[in-house]
Design a protein around this motif. Sequence first.
Motif, PDB file in Angstrom:
ATOM      1  N   GLY A 132     -25.704  14.222  -4.116  1.00 27.41           N
ATOM      2  CA  GLY A 132     -24.736  14.895  -4.986  1.00 27.41           C
ATOM      3  C   GLY A 132     -25.249  15.081  -6.407  1.00 27.41           C
ATOM      4  N   LYS A 190     -23.102  26.714  -5.271  1.00 29.80           N
ATOM      5  CA  LYS A 190     -23.014  25.882  -4.068  1.00 29.80           C
ATOM      6  C   LYS A 190     -24.291  25.074  -3.871  1.00 29.80           C
ATOM      7  N   THR A 191     -24.255  23.832  -4.375  1.00 27.48           N
ATOM      8  CA  THR A 191     -25.429  22.959  -4.156  1.00 27.48           C
ATOM      9  C   THR A 191     -25.217  22.071  -2.932  1.00 27.48           C
ATOM     10  N   ALA A 192     -24.015  22.048  -2.408  1.00 25.06           N
ATOM     11  CA  ALA A 192     -23.715  21.127  -1.300  1.00 25.06           C
ATOM     12  C   ALA A 192     -24.618  21.397  -0.106  1.00 25.06           C
ATOM     13  N   ALA A 193     -25.011  20.307   0.533  1.00 24.06           N
ATOM     14  CA  ALA A 193     -25.801  20.413   1.758  1.00 24.06           C
ATOM     15  C   ALA A 193     -24.813  20.317   2.925  1.00 24.06           C
ATOM     16  N   ASN A 242     -20.913  25.424  12.361  1.00 21.75           N
ATOM     17  CA  ASN A 242     -19.865  25.430  11.331  1.00 21.75           C
ATOM     18  C   ASN A 242     -19.826  26.800  10.666  1.00 21.75           C
ATOM     19  N   GLN A 243     -18.724  27.092  10.052  1.00 19.77           N
ATOM     20  CA  GLN A 243     -18.628  28.341   9.296  1.00 19.77           C
ATOM     21  C   GLN A 243     -19.604  28.285   8.116  1.00 19.77           C
ATOM     22  N   ASP A 244     -20.274  29.380   7.827  1.00 20.13           N
ATOM     23  CA  ASP A 244     -21.132  29.438   6.635  1.00 20.13           C
ATOM     24  C   ASP A 244     -20.241  29.786   5.438  1.00 20.13           C
ATOM     25  N   ASN A 261     -35.351  25.556  -2.962  1.00 19.29           N
ATOM     26  CA  ASN A 261     -35.570  24.145  -3.274  1.00 19.29           C
ATOM     27  C   ASN A 261     -36.460  23.491  -2.219  1.00 19.29           C
ATOM     28  N   VAL A 302     -37.848  20.623  -0.315  1.00 16.11           N
ATOM     29  CA  VAL A 302     -37.226  19.295  -0.157  1.00 16.11           C
ATOM     30  C   VAL A 302     -38.089  18.301   0.629  1.00 16.11           C
ATOM     31  N   PHE A 342     -33.549  16.139  -2.087  1.00 16.48           N
ATOM     32  CA  PHE A 342     -32.542  15.108  -1.804  1.00 16.48           C
ATOM     33  C   PHE A 342     -32.784  13.786  -2.549  1.00 16.48           C
ATOM     34  N   GLY A 343     -31.776  13.304  -3.229  1.00 14.07           N
ATOM     35  CA  GLY A 343     -31.755  11.942  -3.766  1.00 14.07           C
ATOM     36  C   GLY A 343     -32.482  11.713  -5.071  1.00 14.07           C
ATOM     37  N   ASN A 371     -36.087  17.724  -9.799  1.00 10.90           N
ATOM     38  CA  ASN A 371     -36.057  18.775  -8.787  1.00 10.90           C
ATOM     39  C   ASN A 371     -37.055  19.866  -9.163  1.00 10.90           C
ATOM     40  N   LYS A 428     -32.848  16.888 -12.969  1.00 13.67           N
ATOM     41  CA  LYS A 428     -31.754  17.728 -12.468  1.00 13.67           C
ATOM     42  C   LYS A 428     -30.798  18.106 -13.608  1.00 13.67           C
TER      43      LYS A 428
HETATM   44  O1  PMT Z   1     -27.573  16.218  -3.719  1.00 12.75           O
HETATM   45  P1  PMT Z   1     -28.991  15.926  -4.165  1.00 12.75           P
HETATM   46  O2  PMT Z   1     -29.515  14.629  -3.614  1.00 12.75           O
HETATM   47  O3  PMT Z   1     -29.165  16.042  -5.641  1.00 12.75           O
HETATM   48  O4  PMT Z   1     -29.934  17.038  -3.501  1.00 12.75           O
HETATM   49  C1  PMT Z   1     -29.828  18.362  -3.924  1.00 12.75           C
HETATM   50  C2  PMT Z   1     -29.987  19.356  -2.763  1.00 12.75           C
HETATM   51  C3  PMT Z   1     -31.369  19.221  -2.168  1.00 12.75           C
HETATM   52  C4  PMT Z   1     -28.945  19.081  -1.683  1.00 12.75           C
HETATM   53  C5  PMT Z   1     -29.750  20.780  -3.372  1.00 12.75           C
HETATM   54  O5  PMT Z   1     -30.651  20.996  -4.405  1.00 12.75           O
HETATM   55  C6  PMT Z   1     -29.888  21.860  -2.334  1.00 12.75           C
HETATM   56  O6  PMT Z   1     -30.964  22.357  -2.039  1.00 12.75           O
HETATM   57  N1  PMT Z   1     -28.735  22.267  -1.758  1.00 12.75           N
HETATM   58  C7  PMT Z   1     -28.631  23.233  -0.657  1.00 12.75           C
HETATM   59  C8  PMT Z   1     -28.725  22.507   0.642  1.00 12.75           C
HETATM   60  C9  PMT Z   1     -28.500  23.395   1.844  1.00 12.75           C
HETATM   61  O7  PMT Z   1     -27.601  23.169   2.570  1.00 12.75           O
HETATM   62  O8  PMT Z   1     -29.308  24.406   1.937  1.00 12.75           O
HETATM   63  P2  PMT Z   1     -29.205  25.527   3.131  1.00 12.75           P
HETATM   64  O9  PMT Z   1     -30.432  26.307   2.975  1.00 12.75           O
HETATM   65  O10 PMT Z   1     -28.900  24.882   4.430  1.00 12.75           O
HETATM   66  O11 PMT Z   1     -27.946  26.395   2.714  1.00 12.75           O
HETATM   67  C10 PMT Z   1     -28.070  27.513   1.835  1.00 12.75           C
HETATM   68  C11 PMT Z   1     -26.790  27.662   1.050  1.00 12.75           C
HETATM   69  O12 PMT Z   1     -25.691  27.927   1.932  1.00 12.75           O
HETATM   70  C12 PMT Z   1     -26.413  26.446   0.243  1.00 12.75           C
HETATM   71  O13 PMT Z   1     -25.955  26.874  -1.017  1.00 12.75           O
HETATM   72  C13 PMT Z   1     -25.276  25.797   1.054  1.00 12.75           C
HETATM   73  O14 PMT Z   1     -24.337  25.128   0.210  1.00 12.75           O
HETATM   74  C14 PMT Z   1     -24.654  27.004   1.755  1.00 12.75           C
HETATM   75  N2  PMT Z   1     -24.074  26.700   3.075  1.00 12.75           N
HETATM   76  C15 PMT Z   1     -24.844  26.266   4.082  1.00 12.75           C
HETATM   77  C16 PMT Z   1     -24.265  26.033   5.340  1.00 12.75           C
HETATM   78  C17 PMT Z   1     -22.886  26.247   5.521  1.00 12.75           C
HETATM   79  N3  PMT Z   1     -22.300  26.017   6.674  1.00 12.75           N
HETATM   80  N4  PMT Z   1     -22.150  26.659   4.477  1.00 12.75           N
HETATM   81  C18 PMT Z   1     -22.714  26.903   3.279  1.00 12.75           C
HETATM   82  O15 PMT Z   1     -22.009  27.263   2.318  1.00 12.75           O
END
Ligand code: PMT
Length: 401
Positions: free
Chosen positions: A218, A277-280, A308-310, A353, A355, A362-363, A367, A386
Motif C-alpha cells: 500500500g 489506481k495503484t492497487a494491485a 474479476n472485473q477490471d 512499474n 516489480v 511491491f513492499g 520505486n 515512493k
Molecule cells: O503497494 P506497494 O507495496 O507500494 O507496491 C506498489 C505496486 C507495485 C503495487 C504499484 O506500484 C503497482 O504497480 N500497482 C499496479 C499493480 C497491478 O495490479 O498492476 P496490473 O498491471 O495488474 O494492473 C494495471 C492497472 O489496472 C492497475 O492500475 C490496477 O489497479 C488496475 N486493475 C487491475 C486489475 C483489475 N481487476 N482491476 C483494476 O483496476
Amino acid sequence: MQTKIENKNIVLGVCGGIAAYKSVELLRLLNKQGAKVRVVMTQNARSFIGPLTFEALSGNPVCFDLFQNIDRKNDASIRHIDWARDADVVIIAPATANIIGKIANGIADDALTTLMLAVTAPVLLCPSMNTQMYANKAFCRNLSTLRDDGYFIVEPEAGELACGDSGPGRLPEPKDILDRLLYRLAQKDLKNKKVLVTAGPTREPIDPVRFISNPSSGKMGYSIAKAAEHRGAKVVLISGPTNLLDPINVEVIKVETAKEMARAVFERMEDANIIIKTAAVSDYRPVKLEKQKIKKGKDEISLFLKKNQDILKELGRKKKDQILVGFAAETENLEINAEKKLAEKKLDIIAANLVNRSSSGFGSDTNKVVLLYKDKTREALPEMLKDDLAHILLDRIVKIL
Ligand code: PMT
C-alpha cells in the motif's frame, strides 16, 4: 521537489512541557530529511531536557538565553535576529500556554519570544498542555489571535495526558508534526480538486482462513494520497488490507476483495477530478468460497478461478472529463505491456512499474517507473522514494490539468 526540506534552515523552539522529550525525535526526523536545525529552548524547557541532547543531535549550539555566548570562539552575532532571518520555517513543539500567550501579545522577554518577533518565515505552533488549560478562555483567545495572524496551528491529539486527565492536549507524534510541516510548505496546486486513490492488495477468499493475494504493502498509494492532501486536494483513499496508518486528513475506505474495491470506486468515481489506481487488484477469484476450512487430504487438489472485473477498464469506459492514471506491475516487456494497458483502459498516464527487484515495486520504500502518456510520449524516471515519485506524478497531472 516542492515539499522537500533538504537544506532548509529550521528553528525548533522547545518549551517547558512534559512532551519536550518528543522534540528530540522531531529533531532526528528533520535531520533525516536533510534539514539544518537550530534549537532555541526556554528556561523552563531546560527543567525537562538538557540542551546538550539537542546540541549533539543538531550539530549546532543551542540557544536558551538572549545574552549567552554560544559560539565559544567568536560570537559577535545578534543571534535572535540572525537566526530569525536565516529561518525558512520555525516550529515550536511543544508550545505551552505561556509561549502562546506571549507571542499572541507581542511579549519578548526571553530568547525564543524575542526571536519570534523577528521571524518572517512560516511558523508551526504545536500546543501541548492539560485539557482544562487547552479549553481555557484566555488561552483560546490567544490561539485564535495567532491563527488569524497566519500562524499554522498543529492541533493536539486527544487521549490520556501525563497529568492523568483525558482529552485534547497531547503533542502529536513527531512524524505527524513533520507531515503537517510538509503540508504547510507545499504549494496548493490541487486546491478544489477531488482525488481518488486506490492502494494495497485485494484478498480473494478460498475458505474462512485462506485467500489469494499479493505482496502490495500500500506504500505507493498511501504516498500519493498524502502528497495530494499536502497539495490541497480533497482525497479519498480506497485501500485493501495494509499495515499502514491512515494519512492525516484523508478519507480512508477499507476493503478486502476486488468486488468490494470495485463497489467503493464506482460509488466515488463521479465526484473525482483525478483517479489514480495503484492497487494491485487480483485478476481472479476462486469460483467457490468453501464454508469451512479445507482439510488436508489428497496430494493434489484444484482451485477454479473466475476473472474479476477490471475496475480501471470500466473507469476508462465511464470517465467524463477526468484524469485517469494507472500503474502496470510487470516482470517482463515493461513498456510494451504498459502501452497496451494505457490504450485498452483509456488512461491519461500509466506508470510502468518493474516489480522484479527488491528496490522497486511491491513492499519497498523506493520505486522505479517509466511514465507513458496518452500522447505517446514517455518519461523514464530514476529509482526514487515512493514519496518523491508521488509528487512527480502529481506534478505531471497538474500540467495536464
Ligand atoms: O503497494 P506497494 O507495496 O507500494 O507496491 C506498489 C505496486 C507495485 C503495487 C504499484 O506500484 C503497482 O504497480 N500497482 C499496479 C499493480 C497491478 O495490479 O498492476 P496490473 O498491471 O495488474 O494492473 C494495471 C492497472 O489496472 C492497475 O492500475 C490496477 O489497479 C488496475 N486493475 C487491475 C486489475 C483489475 N481487476 N482491476 C483494476 O483496476
